[in-house]
Design a protein around this motif. Structure first.
Motif, PDB file in Angstrom:
ATOM      1  N   GLY A  38      38.095  32.470  45.077  1.00 47.47           N
ATOM      2  CA  GLY A  38      39.097  33.414  45.563  1.00 47.47           C
ATOM      3  C   GLY A  38      39.592  34.320  44.456  1.00 47.47           C
ATOM      4  N   VAL A  39      39.809  33.741  43.273  1.00 49.93           N
ATOM      5  CA  VAL A  39      40.282  34.533  42.134  1.00 49.93           C
ATOM      6  C   VAL A  39      39.250  35.589  41.747  1.00 49.93           C
ATOM      7  CG1 VAL A  39      40.783  34.442  39.666  1.00 49.93           C
ATOM      8  CG2 VAL A  39      41.820  32.769  41.221  1.00 49.93           C
ATOM      9  N   VAL A  40      38.000  35.145  41.582  1.00 47.52           N
ATOM     10  CA  VAL A  40      36.961  36.074  41.105  1.00 47.52           C
ATOM     11  C   VAL A  40      36.646  37.134  42.164  1.00 47.52           C
ATOM     12  CG1 VAL A  40      34.604  36.250  40.243  1.00 47.52           C
ATOM     13  CG2 VAL A  40      36.002  34.267  39.642  1.00 47.52           C
ATOM     14  N   SER A  41      36.555  36.707  43.453  1.00 39.67           N
ATOM     15  CA  SER A  41      36.167  37.658  44.503  1.00 39.67           C
ATOM     16  C   SER A  41      37.234  38.714  44.741  1.00 39.67           C
ATOM     17  CB  SER A  41      35.874  36.907  45.806  1.00 39.67           C
ATOM     18  OG  SER A  41      37.036  36.259  46.290  1.00 39.67           O
ATOM     19  N   LEU A  42      38.512  38.356  44.578  1.00 42.54           N
ATOM     20  CA  LEU A  42      39.566  39.350  44.783  1.00 42.54           C
ATOM     21  C   LEU A  42      39.895  40.125  43.512  1.00 42.54           C
ATOM     22  CD1 LEU A  42      42.042  37.495  47.175  1.00 42.54           C
ATOM     23  CD2 LEU A  42      40.435  39.318  47.706  1.00 42.54           C
ATOM     24  N   ALA A  43      39.564  39.565  42.356  1.00 41.79           N
ATOM     25  CA  ALA A  43      39.779  40.304  41.105  1.00 41.79           C
ATOM     26  C   ALA A  43      38.632  41.270  40.824  1.00 41.79           C
ATOM     27  CB  ALA A  43      39.948  39.333  39.948  1.00 41.79           C
ATOM     28  N   MET A  44      37.441  40.950  41.343  1.00 43.52           N
ATOM     29  CA  MET A  44      36.275  41.791  41.082  1.00 43.52           C
ATOM     30  C   MET A  44      36.459  43.234  41.562  1.00 43.52           C
ATOM     31  SD  MET A  44      33.320  42.153  39.771  1.00 43.52           S
ATOM     32  CE  MET A  44      32.882  40.460  39.383  1.00 43.52           C
ATOM     33  N   PRO A  45      37.018  43.477  42.768  1.00 38.01           N
ATOM     34  CA  PRO A  45      37.195  44.878  43.183  1.00 38.01           C
ATOM     35  C   PRO A  45      38.071  45.681  42.234  1.00 38.01           C
ATOM     36  CG  PRO A  45      37.416  43.415  45.076  1.00 38.01           C
ATOM     37  CD  PRO A  45      37.360  42.540  43.860  1.00 38.01           C
ATOM     38  N   ALA A  46      38.955  45.000  41.505  1.00 37.20           N
ATOM     39  CA  ALA A  46      39.804  45.727  40.557  1.00 37.20           C
ATOM     40  C   ALA A  46      38.990  46.277  39.391  1.00 37.20           C
ATOM     41  CB  ALA A  46      40.912  44.816  40.040  1.00 37.20           C
ATOM     42  N   VAL A  47      37.812  45.723  39.151  1.00 32.69           N
ATOM     43  CA  VAL A  47      36.957  46.201  38.065  1.00 32.69           C
ATOM     44  C   VAL A  47      36.278  47.516  38.446  1.00 32.69           C
ATOM     45  CG1 VAL A  47      34.938  45.632  36.636  1.00 32.69           C
ATOM     46  CG2 VAL A  47      36.587  43.851  37.254  1.00 32.69           C
ATOM     47  N   VAL A  48      36.011  47.694  39.765  1.00 35.16           N
ATOM     48  CA  VAL A  48      35.287  48.883  40.221  1.00 35.16           C
ATOM     49  C   VAL A  48      36.029  50.178  39.879  1.00 35.16           C
ATOM     50  CG1 VAL A  48      34.332  50.061  42.246  1.00 35.16           C
ATOM     51  CG2 VAL A  48      34.114  47.573  42.024  1.00 35.16           C
ATOM     52  N   PRO A  49      37.344  50.293  40.121  1.00 35.66           N
ATOM     53  CA  PRO A  49      38.040  51.532  39.713  1.00 35.66           C
ATOM     54  C   PRO A  49      37.919  51.814  38.216  1.00 35.66           C
ATOM     55  CG  PRO A  49      39.408  50.284  41.234  1.00 35.66           C
ATOM     56  CD  PRO A  49      38.249  49.404  40.873  1.00 35.66           C
ATOM     57  N   TYR A  50      37.948  50.771  37.396  1.00 40.78           N
ATOM     58  CA  TYR A  50      37.785  50.976  35.954  1.00 40.78           C
ATOM     59  C   TYR A  50      36.398  51.552  35.663  1.00 40.78           C
ATOM     60  CZ  TYR A  50      36.896  49.898  31.065  1.00 40.78           C
ATOM     61  OH  TYR A  50      36.552  49.978  29.738  1.00 40.78           O
ATOM     62  N   LEU A  51      35.363  51.000  36.348  1.00 42.52           N
ATOM     63  CA  LEU A  51      34.006  51.513  36.140  1.00 42.52           C
ATOM     64  C   LEU A  51      33.885  52.953  36.621  1.00 42.52           C
ATOM     65  CD1 LEU A  51      31.965  48.366  37.298  1.00 42.52           C
ATOM     66  CD2 LEU A  51      32.506  49.072  34.955  1.00 42.52           C
ATOM     67  N   LEU A  52      34.546  53.280  37.732  1.00 45.51           N
ATOM     68  CA  LEU A  52      34.521  54.660  38.219  1.00 45.51           C
ATOM     69  C   LEU A  52      35.201  55.607  37.230  1.00 45.51           C
ATOM     70  CD1 LEU A  52      35.329  54.146  42.021  1.00 45.51           C
ATOM     71  CD2 LEU A  52      33.164  54.913  41.035  1.00 45.51           C
ATOM     72  N   ALA A  53      36.338  55.151  36.685  1.00 46.52           N
ATOM     73  CA  ALA A  53      37.036  55.979  35.703  1.00 46.52           C
ATOM     74  C   ALA A  53      36.158  56.243  34.489  1.00 46.52           C
ATOM     75  CB  ALA A  53      38.338  55.303  35.282  1.00 46.52           C
ATOM     76  N   ARG A  54      35.442  55.229  34.033  1.00 43.22           N
ATOM     77  CA  ARG A  54      34.543  55.414  32.879  1.00 43.22           C
ATOM     78  C   ARG A  54      33.391  56.365  33.236  1.00 43.22           C
ATOM     79  NH1 ARG A  54      36.695  54.867  28.559  1.00 43.22           N
ATOM     80  NH2 ARG A  54      34.640  54.598  27.586  1.00 43.22           N
ATOM     81  N   ALA A  55      32.895  56.222  34.497  1.00 41.83           N
ATOM     82  CA  ALA A  55      31.797  57.113  34.905  1.00 41.83           C
ATOM     83  C   ALA A  55      32.257  58.567  34.908  1.00 41.83           C
ATOM     84  CB  ALA A  55      31.295  56.704  36.287  1.00 41.83           C
ATOM     85  N   ILE A  56      33.498  58.828  35.332  1.00 42.70           N
ATOM     86  CA  ILE A  56      34.012  60.199  35.369  1.00 42.70           C
ATOM     87  C   ILE A  56      34.306  60.713  33.966  1.00 42.70           C
ATOM     88  CG2 ILE A  56      35.973  61.618  36.115  1.00 42.70           C
ATOM     89  CD1 ILE A  56      36.142  59.820  38.604  1.00 42.70           C
ATOM     90  N   ASP A  57      35.024  59.914  33.178  1.00 42.10           N
ATOM     91  CA  ASP A  57      35.451  60.383  31.852  1.00 42.10           C
ATOM     92  C   ASP A  57      34.298  60.425  30.859  1.00 42.10           C
ATOM     93  OD1 ASP A  57      38.024  60.714  32.746  1.00 42.10           O
ATOM     94  OD2 ASP A  57      38.746  58.777  32.010  1.00 42.10           O
ATOM     95  N   ASP A  58      33.364  59.454  30.954  1.00 42.74           N
ATOM     96  CA  ASP A  58      32.288  59.387  29.956  1.00 42.74           C
ATOM     97  C   ASP A  58      31.013  60.083  30.420  1.00 42.74           C
ATOM     98  OD1 ASP A  58      34.072  57.873  28.580  1.00 42.74           O
ATOM     99  OD2 ASP A  58      33.082  55.937  28.938  1.00 42.74           O
ATOM    100  N   GLY A  59      30.826  60.213  31.739  1.00 40.19           N
ATOM    101  CA  GLY A  59      29.567  60.779  32.211  1.00 40.19           C
ATOM    102  C   GLY A  59      29.709  62.069  32.956  1.00 40.19           C
ATOM    103  N   LEU A  60      30.564  62.082  33.980  1.00 36.31           N
ATOM    104  CA  LEU A  60      30.650  63.267  34.838  1.00 36.31           C
ATOM    105  C   LEU A  60      31.327  64.443  34.137  1.00 36.31           C
ATOM    106  CD1 LEU A  60      30.096  64.376  37.670  1.00 36.31           C
ATOM    107  CD2 LEU A  60      32.361  63.546  38.360  1.00 36.31           C
ATOM    108  N   GLU A  61      32.484  64.218  33.514  1.00 40.52           N
ATOM    109  CA  GLU A  61      33.230  65.324  32.907  1.00 40.52           C
ATOM    110  C   GLU A  61      32.501  65.938  31.712  1.00 40.52           C
ATOM    111  OE1 GLU A  61      37.749  66.234  31.247  1.00 40.52           O
ATOM    112  OE2 GLU A  61      37.347  64.438  32.455  1.00 40.52           O
ATOM    113  N   PRO A  62      31.956  65.119  30.761  1.00 40.99           N
ATOM    114  CA  PRO A  62      31.212  65.744  29.640  1.00 40.99           C
ATOM    115  C   PRO A  62      29.778  66.114  30.010  1.00 40.99           C
ATOM    116  CG  PRO A  62      31.370  63.385  29.311  1.00 40.99           C
ATOM    117  CD  PRO A  62      32.161  63.684  30.527  1.00 40.99           C
ATOM    118  N   GLY A  63      29.317  65.730  31.195  1.00 41.54           N
ATOM    119  CA  GLY A  63      27.963  66.041  31.615  1.00 41.54           C
ATOM    120  C   GLY A  63      26.914  65.126  31.012  1.00 41.54           C
TER     121      GLY A  63
END
Length: 573
Positions: A38-63
């Motif tokens: 229960g801890v891991v399955s409900l905490a895991m979705p919280a990691v996805v926004p962090y990964l999305l933020a990194r994808a935008i700041d590190d990949g999408l915005e600088p190209g």
């Protein structure tokens, strides 16, 4: 899960909360696994926004296409892992619920067996049915707090920690959110417990009334009381429906707040994050991550409210279970041992004395009087009855039950094969002993008439057998038990004269040297008895052999010979 034949353990019945905790402790490994998943399955979705933020700041915005693809792959892996974790959590929690369900069923059934004959005098049948049908499932469902409940708490803490790295203001708002929700929903939880308790009580009352109707509908119809009882049933149904509306109203508010408050929460935090972006305090990627974090929180917050509701209902149901488990047999005491050898059973209230090793018959104008004597001699009702000069209620109940058996002509027949029905809990009876008991009860034709003989299926209460066949099956079961003292109530009342005579003769032979009491007014059975007691108004009016009573007691003769002489009938009255 708990095995059907496994000992469920000793339940903690000190309080409803302790009982729920006992169910958790009874399966520690599975409970721990459910909490971890229960801890891991409900905490895991919280990691996805962090990964999305990194994808935008590190990949999408600088190209940076490589960084974008890398972070996108990480999001895919996180999603797949979260799906697997949720499947594993659901399976584990299903096993937790089923174990709690079966374990509660076993302790409730075991308690019902322990209470024995005193069960009906302490609790209504509807109460037991309500526990078995509704409360057991509600208690088991409350254990879902182990997995998703614990996971929701940890997920909330994880999101708060992640937001703290983005903005202390947003983290503070998140941390203050749950206390606010608790203040708003807490009173509703307390009200839910109150309304749910009343609802369960009324449900038990209505269930008991349904049982009474099912068992006595024919009698009520004959007495003209069917409409009176039907109106009472309709009145109780309306009350239950009204109480159900109250429970539904409280539940609907809790569910509405469970969906609405997280949405308002999401809007407030997103508005604050957007203002921080406009002020240049956080990046666009961090704004996306904040939105993702708060969106993820919708699930844990909804779980908080849902599990608060489930635990509240579980405590109400567990309170009823605990109350039932706390009951003690009314006649369970006794500091003395039973007589070492066969001894006289004496019922002072009626004057009946049952000598050991003999066949004794009780003939009464009112069958209920004879049944009351048997209940006293079998220690099913409080009395001054003695066994070997010692009061029955002063002898350990287990010893009484082991050596004295009361065989009622309406005793329950449980579903199963015919062999299982007549064996009961006995496992040491071989086919020879079974065959002897079947022959003594003149039940050979029943075995031969069934498609698979002793292995044929018998419906509950023997519904696929005739009344006479049911009676003989009950007699087979009693004779196979071979108790030291057998007290039988009207064992041949549903049999034809030929079968009745055969049963009387064979039962006498099968019970030779053992103590047997028969209540009957059949001359075919009375003629085989060593001693016959003629009871009037529940007390011995005469005793002797069947022939002696026929010759010298007109009231007895009128009773057993069905004498139509008015004077004899008056003597009986």
């Amino acid at each position: 899960m708990i095995d059907a034949y496994e000992d469920p353990g000793t339940p903690d019945s000190r309080s409803p909360a302790r009982y729920l905790w006992w169910l958790v402790r009874s399966q520690p490994g599975r409970s721990a696994a459910g909490a971890l998943l229960g801890v891991v399955s409900l905490a895991m979705p919280a990691v996805v926004p962090y990964l999305l933020a990194r994808a935008i700041d590190d990949g999408l915005e600088p190209g940076d296409r490589a960084a974008l693809l890398g972070w996108a792959a990480a999001v895919l892996v996180a999603g797949a892992l979260d799906a697997w974790l949720n499947i594993a959590r659901h399976r584990t929690m299903t096993r937790v619920r089923m174990d709690a369900n079966f374990r509660t069923v076993k302790v409730v059934v075991g308690q019902a067996v322990r209470l024995g004959a005193s069960l009906r005098r302490q609790v209504a049948a509807g109460e037991v049915v309500t526990i078995g049908v509704g409360d057991v499932q509600t208690v088991a469902t409350a254990l879902t707090v182990i997995g998703p409940g614990v996971g929701a708490v940890v997920a909330y803490a994880v999101v708060a920690a992640l937001l703290l790295a983005v903005s202390p203001l947003l983290a503070t708002v998140i941390l203050l959110g749950v206390p606010v929700i608790g203040v708003l929903v807490g009173p509703l939880m307390g009200r839910l417990q109150g309304t749910e308790t009343v609802y369960r009580e009324r449900q038990g009352t209505l269930t008991a009334r349904i049982g009474d109707l099912a068992g006595g509908l024919r009698v009520l119809g004959g007495l003209g009381g069917k409409e009176l009882v039907a109106e009472a049933f309709r009145r109780d149904s309306r009350r239950l429906r009204e109480e159900g509306y109250r429970v539904g109203a409280v539940t609907s508010w809790i569910q509405a707040l469970g969906l609405g408050l997280p949405t308002v929460f999401l809007a407030v935090v997103t508005w604050l994050a957007a203002r921080l972006v406009a002020q240049g305090e956080i990046t666009v990627g961090e704004l996306v991550s904040v939105y993702g974090y708060v969106a993820v929180l919708v699930v844990p917050v909804a779980y908080f409210l849902e599990f608060g509701q489930q635990v509240s209902r579980g405590l109400v149901a567990a309170r009823r279970v605990v109350r039932f488990l706390r009951l003690d047999p009314l006649d369970g005491g006794g500091a003395h041992d039973a007589p070492a050898e066969p001894s006289v059973l004496h019922d002072p209230a009626s004057g009946v004395r049952v000598l050991p090793g003999r066949l004794t018959a009780l003939a009464c104008e009112r069958p209920a009087d004879a049944a009351e004597v048997v209940d006293r001699l079998g220690r099913y009702t409080p009395s001054d009855a003695t066994w070997g000069g010692v009061r029955l209620d002063g002898i350990a109940l287990a010893q009484v039950r082991q050596r004295i058996l009361v065989a009622d002509h309406e005793a329950d027949l449980f579903a199963g094969t015919l062999r299982e029905v007549i064996l009961g809990r006995r496992t040491d009876a071989d086919d020879t002993a079974v065959a002897r008991a079947v022959h003594a009860a003149v039940a050979d034709d029943i075995v031969r008439g069934l498609p698979d003989g002793l292995d044929s299926r018998i419906d509950a209460q023997g519904r696929n057998l005739s009344g006479g066949q049911q009676q003989r099956v009950r007699l087979v079961r009693a004779l196979l038990a071979d108790p030291e003292v057998l007290l039988t109530v009207e064992p041949t009342s549903a049999l034809d004269a030929h079968t009745e005579a055969a049963v009387a003769e064979r039962m006498r032979g099968a019970r030779k040297g053992r103590t047997t009491v028969v209540t009957t007014t059949s001359p075919l059975v009375l003629d085989r008895a060593d001693t016959v007691y003629f009871l009037v108004d529940g007390k011995v009016a005469a005793s002797g052999t069947h022939e002696e009573l026929l010759a010298y007691v007109p009231g007895y003769r009128a009773l057993v010979a069905r004498d139509a002489d008015a004077d004899a009938a008056e003597v009986v009255r």
